[in-house]
Scaffold this motif. Structure first.
Motif, PDB file in Angstrom:
ATOM      1  N   ALA A 239       0.728  -1.234   0.144  1.00 27.11           N
ATOM      2  CA  ALA A 239      -0.260  -0.128   0.000  1.00 27.11           C
ATOM      3  C   ALA A 239       0.641   1.089  -0.161  1.00 27.11           C
ATOM      4  O   ALA A 239       0.834   2.391  -1.024  1.00 27.11           O
ATOM      5  CB  ALA A 239      -1.053   0.348   1.104  1.00 27.11           C
ATOM      6  N   GLU A 240       2.214   1.456   0.713  1.00 28.15           N
ATOM      7  CA  GLU A 240       2.718   2.705   0.622  1.00 28.15           C
ATOM      8  C   GLU A 240       3.292   2.090  -0.609  1.00 28.15           C
ATOM      9  O   GLU A 240       3.766   3.310  -1.226  1.00 28.15           O
ATOM     10  CB  GLU A 240       3.994   1.986   2.452  1.00 28.15           C
ATOM     11  CG  GLU A 240       4.870   3.376   1.662  1.00 28.15           C
ATOM     12  CD  GLU A 240       6.162   2.763   3.456  1.00 28.15           C
ATOM     13  OE1 GLU A 240       6.206   4.443   3.459  1.00 28.15           O
ATOM     14  OE2 GLU A 240       5.803   2.525   3.988  1.00 28.15           O
ATOM     15  N   ASN A 241       4.138   1.395  -1.104  1.00 22.73           N
ATOM     16  CA  ASN A 241       4.596   1.747  -2.386  1.00 22.73           C
ATOM     17  C   ASN A 241       3.823   1.724  -3.451  1.00 22.73           C
ATOM     18  O   ASN A 241       4.947   1.685  -4.757  1.00 22.73           O
ATOM     19  CB  ASN A 241       6.441   0.380  -2.416  1.00 22.73           C
ATOM     20  CG  ASN A 241       6.551   0.644  -1.278  1.00 22.73           C
ATOM     21  OD1 ASN A 241       8.037   1.870  -1.094  1.00 22.73           O
ATOM     22  ND2 ASN A 241       6.542   0.054  -0.257  1.00 22.73           N
ATOM     23  N   MET A 242       2.479   1.107  -3.553  1.00 20.92           N
ATOM     24  CA  MET A 242       2.263   1.368  -4.801  1.00 20.92           C
ATOM     25  C   MET A 242       2.825   0.007  -6.118  1.00 20.92           C
ATOM     26  O   MET A 242       3.051   0.690  -7.280  1.00 20.92           O
ATOM     27  CB  MET A 242       1.479   1.968  -5.724  1.00 20.92           C
ATOM     28  CG  MET A 242      -0.020   1.901  -6.401  1.00 20.92           C
ATOM     29  SD  MET A 242      -1.287   0.693  -5.669  1.00 20.92           S
ATOM     30  CE  MET A 242      -1.621   1.298  -4.147  1.00 20.92           C
ATOM     31  N   LEU A 243       3.210  -0.596  -5.257  1.00 20.13           N
ATOM     32  CA  LEU A 243       3.728  -2.300  -6.250  1.00 20.13           C
ATOM     33  C   LEU A 243       3.124  -2.083  -7.872  1.00 20.13           C
ATOM     34  O   LEU A 243       3.623  -2.048  -9.028  1.00 20.13           O
ATOM     35  CB  LEU A 243       4.292  -2.812  -6.118  1.00 20.13           C
ATOM     36  CG  LEU A 243       5.353  -3.544  -4.760  1.00 20.13           C
ATOM     37  CD1 LEU A 243       5.508  -4.829  -4.099  1.00 20.13           C
ATOM     38  CD2 LEU A 243       6.352  -2.898  -5.135  1.00 20.13           C
ATOM     39  N   TYR A 244       1.696  -2.490  -7.962  1.00 19.40           N
ATOM     40  CA  TYR A 244       0.373  -3.260  -8.416  1.00 19.40           C
ATOM     41  C   TYR A 244      -1.024  -2.131  -8.685  1.00 19.40           C
ATOM     42  O   TYR A 244      -0.893  -2.085  -7.480  1.00 19.40           O
ATOM     43  CB  TYR A 244       0.189  -4.031  -9.025  1.00 19.40           C
ATOM     44  CG  TYR A 244       1.130  -5.576  -9.795  1.00 19.40           C
ATOM     45  CD1 TYR A 244       2.945  -4.862  -9.823  1.00 19.40           C
ATOM     46  CD2 TYR A 244       0.349  -6.148 -10.205  1.00 19.40           C
ATOM     47  CE1 TYR A 244       3.147  -5.993 -10.290  1.00 19.40           C
ATOM     48  CE2 TYR A 244       1.685  -7.537 -10.777  1.00 19.40           C
ATOM     49  CZ  TYR A 244       3.007  -7.187 -10.712  1.00 19.40           C
ATOM     50  OH  TYR A 244       4.080  -7.998 -11.480  1.00 19.40           O
ATOM     51  N   VAL A 245      -1.331  -1.482  -9.324  1.00 24.38           N
ATOM     52  CA  VAL A 245      -2.489  -0.885  -8.709  1.00 24.38           C
ATOM     53  C   VAL A 245      -3.559  -1.770  -8.460  1.00 24.38           C
ATOM     54  O   VAL A 245      -3.988  -2.274  -9.665  1.00 24.38           O
ATOM     55  CB  VAL A 245      -2.420   0.398  -9.492  1.00 24.38           C
ATOM     56  CG1 VAL A 245      -4.100   1.141  -9.122  1.00 24.38           C
ATOM     57  CG2 VAL A 245      -1.462   1.584 -10.252  1.00 24.38           C
ATOM     58  N   PRO A 246      -4.186  -2.420  -8.172  1.00 27.59           N
ATOM     59  CA  PRO A 246      -5.558  -3.113  -8.250  1.00 27.59           C
ATOM     60  C   PRO A 246      -7.051  -2.015  -8.810  1.00 27.59           C
ATOM     61  O   PRO A 246      -7.139  -1.071  -7.645  1.00 27.59           O
ATOM     62  CB  PRO A 246      -5.684  -3.170  -6.348  1.00 27.59           C
ATOM     63  CG  PRO A 246      -5.166  -2.688  -5.637  1.00 27.59           C
ATOM     64  CD  PRO A 246      -3.732  -1.708  -6.632  1.00 27.59           C
ATOM     65  N   LEU A 247      -7.357  -2.380  -9.743  1.00 18.50           N
ATOM     66  CA  LEU A 247      -8.241  -1.900 -10.037  1.00 18.50           C
ATOM     67  C   LEU A 247      -9.643  -2.514  -9.794  1.00 18.50           C
ATOM     68  O   LEU A 247     -10.337  -1.527  -8.813  1.00 18.50           O
ATOM     69  CB  LEU A 247      -8.470  -2.205 -11.832  1.00 18.50           C
ATOM     70  CG  LEU A 247      -7.504  -1.393 -12.606  1.00 18.50           C
ATOM     71  CD1 LEU A 247      -7.799  -1.337 -14.147  1.00 18.50           C
ATOM     72  CD2 LEU A 247      -7.474   0.217 -12.701  1.00 18.50           C
ATOM     73  N   TYR A 248      -9.882  -3.729  -9.661  1.00 15.63           N
ATOM     74  CA  TYR A 248     -11.138  -4.421  -8.851  1.00 15.63           C
ATOM     75  C   TYR A 248     -10.914  -5.923  -8.111  1.00 15.63           C
ATOM     76  O   TYR A 248     -10.065  -6.624  -9.032  1.00 15.63           O
ATOM     77  CB  TYR A 248     -12.415  -3.658 -10.202  1.00 15.63           C
ATOM     78  CG  TYR A 248     -12.472  -4.050 -11.015  1.00 15.63           C
ATOM     79  CD1 TYR A 248     -12.678  -5.754 -11.373  1.00 15.63           C
ATOM     80  CD2 TYR A 248     -11.651  -3.926 -12.170  1.00 15.63           C
ATOM     81  CE1 TYR A 248     -12.620  -6.719 -12.509  1.00 15.63           C
ATOM     82  CE2 TYR A 248     -11.291  -4.285 -13.175  1.00 15.63           C
ATOM     83  CZ  TYR A 248     -12.511  -6.095 -14.143  1.00 15.63           C
ATOM     84  OH  TYR A 248     -12.028  -6.061 -14.931  1.00 15.63           O
ATOM     85  N   TYR A 249     -11.573  -6.314  -7.567  1.00 13.28           N
ATOM     86  CA  TYR A 249     -11.934  -7.392  -6.671  1.00 13.28           C
ATOM     87  C   TYR A 249     -13.224  -7.971  -7.583  1.00 13.28           C
ATOM     88  O   TYR A 249     -14.271  -7.798  -7.351  1.00 13.28           O
ATOM     89  CB  TYR A 249     -11.897  -7.531  -5.939  1.00 13.28           C
ATOM     90  CG  TYR A 249     -10.609  -7.060  -4.860  1.00 13.28           C
ATOM     91  CD1 TYR A 249      -9.603  -7.047  -5.067  1.00 13.28           C
ATOM     92  CD2 TYR A 249     -11.371  -5.853  -4.121  1.00 13.28           C
ATOM     93  CE1 TYR A 249      -8.085  -6.062  -4.635  1.00 13.28           C
ATOM     94  CE2 TYR A 249     -10.161  -4.425  -3.480  1.00 13.28           C
ATOM     95  CZ  TYR A 249      -9.070  -5.177  -3.573  1.00 13.28           C
ATOM     96  OH  TYR A 249      -8.204  -4.479  -3.097  1.00 13.28           O
ATOM     97  N   GLN A 250     -13.031  -9.601  -8.572  1.00 16.77           N
ATOM     98  CA  GLN A 250     -14.163 -10.153  -9.474  1.00 16.77           C
ATOM     99  C   GLN A 250     -14.190 -10.821  -8.958  1.00 16.77           C
ATOM    100  O   GLN A 250     -13.690 -12.244  -8.368  1.00 16.77           O
ATOM    101  CB  GLN A 250     -13.475  -9.852 -10.800  1.00 16.77           C
ATOM    102  CG  GLN A 250     -14.443 -10.539 -11.433  1.00 16.77           C
ATOM    103  CD  GLN A 250     -13.962 -10.872 -13.625  1.00 16.77           C
ATOM    104  OE1 GLN A 250     -13.800  -9.085 -13.801  1.00 16.77           O
ATOM    105  NE2 GLN A 250     -14.782 -11.737 -14.213  1.00 16.77           N
ATOM    106  N   PRO A 251     -15.803 -11.102  -8.355  1.00 20.09           N
ATOM    107  CA  PRO A 251     -16.212 -12.276  -8.237  1.00 20.09           C
ATOM    108  C   PRO A 251     -16.956 -13.908  -9.324  1.00 20.09           C
ATOM    109  O   PRO A 251     -16.170 -13.487 -10.340  1.00 20.09           O
ATOM    110  CB  PRO A 251     -17.555 -12.179  -7.989  1.00 20.09           C
ATOM    111  CG  PRO A 251     -18.297 -11.049  -9.102  1.00 20.09           C
ATOM    112  CD  PRO A 251     -16.909 -10.290  -8.852  1.00 20.09           C
TER     113      PRO A 251
END
Length: 256
Positions: A239-251
């Protein structure tokens, strides 16, 4: 049957005799951020953590979920672990849509607004095409220019070629700056083990002794409580370094 494509759900949901069930799984759509330089003389434009954080703030993930998924997917926040998981760390920066904060971070980083980032994707459905256009527009509004590009052919190699070395001085093995993709994780560990210095899946994040130490804590014990403590440290690091940006969590949608 089952599907991960919401357009399938839209096509079937009003059909007599068809039932559709949401199933929560470890599945995150994300933007990979390449921190490696393309040649010896030029650093990656995404090397500065403030630029990566600005990208996360500039994308209106909640609106994307409403417009494209009609609320069927959950917006990504500061970690890769889906909302609702027992393993998800609480109280971390969520990177809710904040274009003003994005502009502040870019100004602090001395961002060159003439820079154009190459953003690749490999899904060919209309939903993805629409998503790329939305992200391109939202990033442009804070001064980040991106050019979406569909990659075809040997997609695996184009996405996963390793750098020349795993420290920050390595030369990138891929030719993109950002890549839209997904991780279907068999366990929470899968979300972060790929960021280890020696992990073959780590193609765009330079090795970190701090993160390697947390990963060692995670994998060296069978005590679940200790695993969760180490996992929380990793979530905070991401969360501090933002290695990848999570866009959405999909079912996943199961159709009967």
């Amino acid at each position: 049957a089952y599907t991960k494509t919401y357009t399938d759900v839209q096509a079937l949901q009003d059909t007599e005799g068809i039932n559709i069930h949401d199933v929560s799984v470890n599945y995150t759509r994300w933007i990979m951020l390449n921190q490696y330089k393309k040649d010896e003389n030029t650093d990656s434009p995404l090397k500065d953590v403030r630029v990566r954080q600005a990208i996360a703030y500039a994308i209106d993930k909640a609106t994307i979920c409403e417009q494209i998924f009609e609320g069927a997917a959950l917006p990504g926040d500061g970690t890769l672990t889906p909302t609702g998981s027992d393993w998800k760390a609480e109280g971390l920066e969520s990177y809710d849509y904040n274009p003003d904060r994005a502009r502040e971070l870019l100004a602090e980083a001395g961002w060159d607004s003439s820079t154009t980032l190459d953003m690749v994707y490999y899904y060919t459905d209309q939903q993805t095409i629409d998503l790329m256009a939305i992200i391109q527009q939202q990033l442009a509004e804070v001064g980040i220019n991106v050019e979406p590009r569909l990659i075809e052919g040997d997609v695996t190699t184009q996405l996963n070629a390793r750098p020349t070395s795993t420290d920050e001085n390595g030369i990138s093995g891929v030719d993109w700056d950002m890549a839209y993709g997904a991780l279907s994780a068999t366990s929470p560990f899968d979300y972060y083990e790929r960021f280890g210095s020696d992990n073959a899946s780590n193609v765009c994040t330079p090795g970190s002794e701090e993160l390697d130490g947390y990963l060692e804590e995670l994998t060296s014990t069978a005590d679940v409580d200790k695993q969760k403590e180490a996992y929380a440290k990793i979530e905070a690091y991401h969360a501090e370094n933002m290695l990848y940006v999570p866009l959405y969590y999909q079912p996943v949608w199961v159709v009967t």
